[in-house]
Design a protein around this motif. Structure first.
Motif, PDB file in Angstrom:
ATOM      1  N   TYR A  96      39.254  35.938  40.730  1.00 35.32           N
ATOM      2  CA  TYR A  96      38.331  35.671  41.837  1.00 35.32           C
ATOM      3  C   TYR A  96      38.906  36.190  43.156  1.00 35.32           C
ATOM      4  CZ  TYR A  96      35.484  32.889  45.105  1.00 35.32           C
ATOM      5  OH  TYR A  96      34.654  32.486  46.124  1.00 35.32           O
ATOM      6  N   THR A  97      40.158  35.848  43.441  1.00 35.32           N
ATOM      7  CA  THR A  97      40.772  36.252  44.706  1.00 35.32           C
ATOM      8  C   THR A  97      41.001  37.753  44.769  1.00 35.32           C
ATOM      9  OG1 THR A  97      41.907  34.097  44.774  1.00 35.32           O
ATOM     10  CG2 THR A  97      42.696  35.801  46.282  1.00 35.32           C
ATOM     11  N   SER A  98      41.351  38.359  43.638  1.00 31.79           N
ATOM     12  CA  SER A  98      41.640  39.796  43.625  1.00 31.79           C
ATOM     13  C   SER A  98      40.431  40.619  44.039  1.00 31.79           C
ATOM     14  CB  SER A  98      42.113  40.238  42.231  1.00 31.79           C
ATOM     15  OG  SER A  98      41.071  40.146  41.273  1.00 31.79           O
TER      16      SER A  98
ATOM     17  N   ILE B 220      44.338  32.037  35.945  1.00 40.95           N
ATOM     18  CA  ILE B 220      43.701  33.325  35.657  1.00 40.95           C
ATOM     19  C   ILE B 220      42.390  33.455  36.432  1.00 40.95           C
ATOM     20  CG2 ILE B 220      42.576  34.705  33.865  1.00 40.95           C
ATOM     21  CD1 ILE B 220      44.616  33.624  31.893  1.00 40.95           C
ATOM     22  N   GLY B 221      41.571  32.410  36.399  1.00 45.89           N
ATOM     23  CA  GLY B 221      40.311  32.439  37.126  1.00 45.89           C
ATOM     24  C   GLY B 221      40.517  32.641  38.619  1.00 45.89           C
TER      25      GLY B 221
ATOM     26  N   SER C  67      46.977  38.627  42.140  1.00 46.14           N
ATOM     27  CA  SER C  67      45.733  39.029  42.797  1.00 46.14           C
ATOM     28  C   SER C  67      45.985  40.144  43.798  1.00 46.14           C
ATOM     29  CB  SER C  67      45.078  37.830  43.499  1.00 46.14           C
ATOM     30  OG  SER C  67      45.902  37.322  44.529  1.00 46.14           O
ATOM     31  N   LEU C  68      47.149  40.139  44.437  1.00 44.40           N
ATOM     32  CA  LEU C  68      47.480  41.219  45.375  1.00 44.40           C
ATOM     33  C   LEU C  68      47.679  42.534  44.628  1.00 44.40           C
ATOM     34  CD1 LEU C  68      48.078  42.061  48.274  1.00 44.40           C
ATOM     35  CD2 LEU C  68      50.477  41.428  47.898  1.00 44.40           C
TER      36      LEU C  68
ATOM     37  N   PHE D 284      33.229  39.492  40.003  1.00 44.86           N
ATOM     38  CA  PHE D 284      34.096  38.351  40.308  1.00 44.86           C
ATOM     39  C   PHE D 284      33.927  37.842  41.734  1.00 44.86           C
ATOM     40  CE2 PHE D 284      36.402  40.155  36.649  1.00 44.86           C
ATOM     41  CZ  PHE D 284      36.448  39.011  35.868  1.00 44.86           C
ATOM     42  N   ARG D 285      33.389  38.659  42.614  1.00 41.84           N
ATOM     43  CA  ARG D 285      33.167  38.204  43.985  1.00 41.84           C
ATOM     44  C   ARG D 285      31.905  37.376  44.103  1.00 41.84           C
ATOM     45  NH1 ARG D 285      32.535  42.330  48.998  1.00 41.84           N
ATOM     46  NH2 ARG D 285      30.674  42.823  47.785  1.00 41.84           N
TER      47      ARG D 285
END
Length: 212
Positions: free
Chosen positions: A95-97, A90-91, A30-31, A59-60
């Motif tokens: 989401y976090t990315s 993966i989800g 995600s980073l 995704f946000r």
């Protein structure tokens, strides 16, 4: 509670390991993905900016559970088989990315534009200047919000419980359903989450002070 843990310690440790593994994988990817889309958001190329904006907004603004269930239920039906751990990771990553992308973008825009201009004037390419000059300063500026995202990521990994991902929450539910000691079972789960998140929280605070 101690007796409950001693009788089920292997179950809890399995969930603990899966939660750590999921969190580390999602954190790294995600980073990387978030940073890439953050850079795309500020590029002169309008098409890349639109692509990045669409990715982030999608995704946000979709709940994490919906994203994870999409990879757990829909993707295996039409694309490829995927277990709960993989689908959840993966989800969680996607989401976090999207949140990390916005955080890093804010950091990049907070860096004085003269830094990029100076780097380019000294012969660096745009990407070299971004990698060696701008991004290090941007990450330094956004350590606190990045730390919050990382801690949220660990807590959000509990989504794996809905996908048979064998994480801490899933194993806690399993213990609670078989022993009927619901309170103690979930207290142990909470303690394990604290074991992960508290050191991470203190480390991010230490890193923030060190970078000042």
């Amino acid at each position: 509670m101690i007796t409950l843990f001693m009788n089920n310690w292997q179950t809890y440790l399995t969930g603990f390991w899966n939660t750590i593994l999921c969190s580390v994988l999602a954190l790294i990817f995600s980073l990387v993905i978030g940073s890439a889309f953050a850079i795309m958001e500020i590029l002169p190329n309008k098409v890349l900016r639109i692509i990045a904006h669409i990715y982030i907004e999608i995704f946000r603004n979709i709940p994490l559970l919906v994203i994870a269930m999409f990879f757990y239920i829909v993707i295996p039906q039409y694309v490829m088989k995927m277990d709960g751990f993989t689908a959840g990771t993966i989800g969680l990553t996607l989401y976090t990315s999207s949140f990390i992308a916005e955080t890093v973008r804010a950091g990049i825009q907070a860096v004085d534009s003269g830094q990029m201009e100076g780097a380019r004037a000294n012969g660096l390419t745009y990407w070299q200047a971004m990698r060696y000059i701008v991004l290090p300063q941007a990450y330094k500026l956004v350590i606190p919000p990045l730390g919050n995202q990382f801690i949220n990521l660990v807590k959000n990994s509990s989504v794996l419980a809905f996908l048979a991902g064998f994480d801490l929450m899933y194993q806690g539910q399993s213990v609670a359903s078989t022993t009927f000691q619901t309170f103690s079972a979930y207290i142990i789960v909470g303690i394990f989450y604290l074991i992960i998140t508290l050191p991470l929280s203190y480390y991010m605070r230490y890193l923030e002070k060190k970078m000042v």
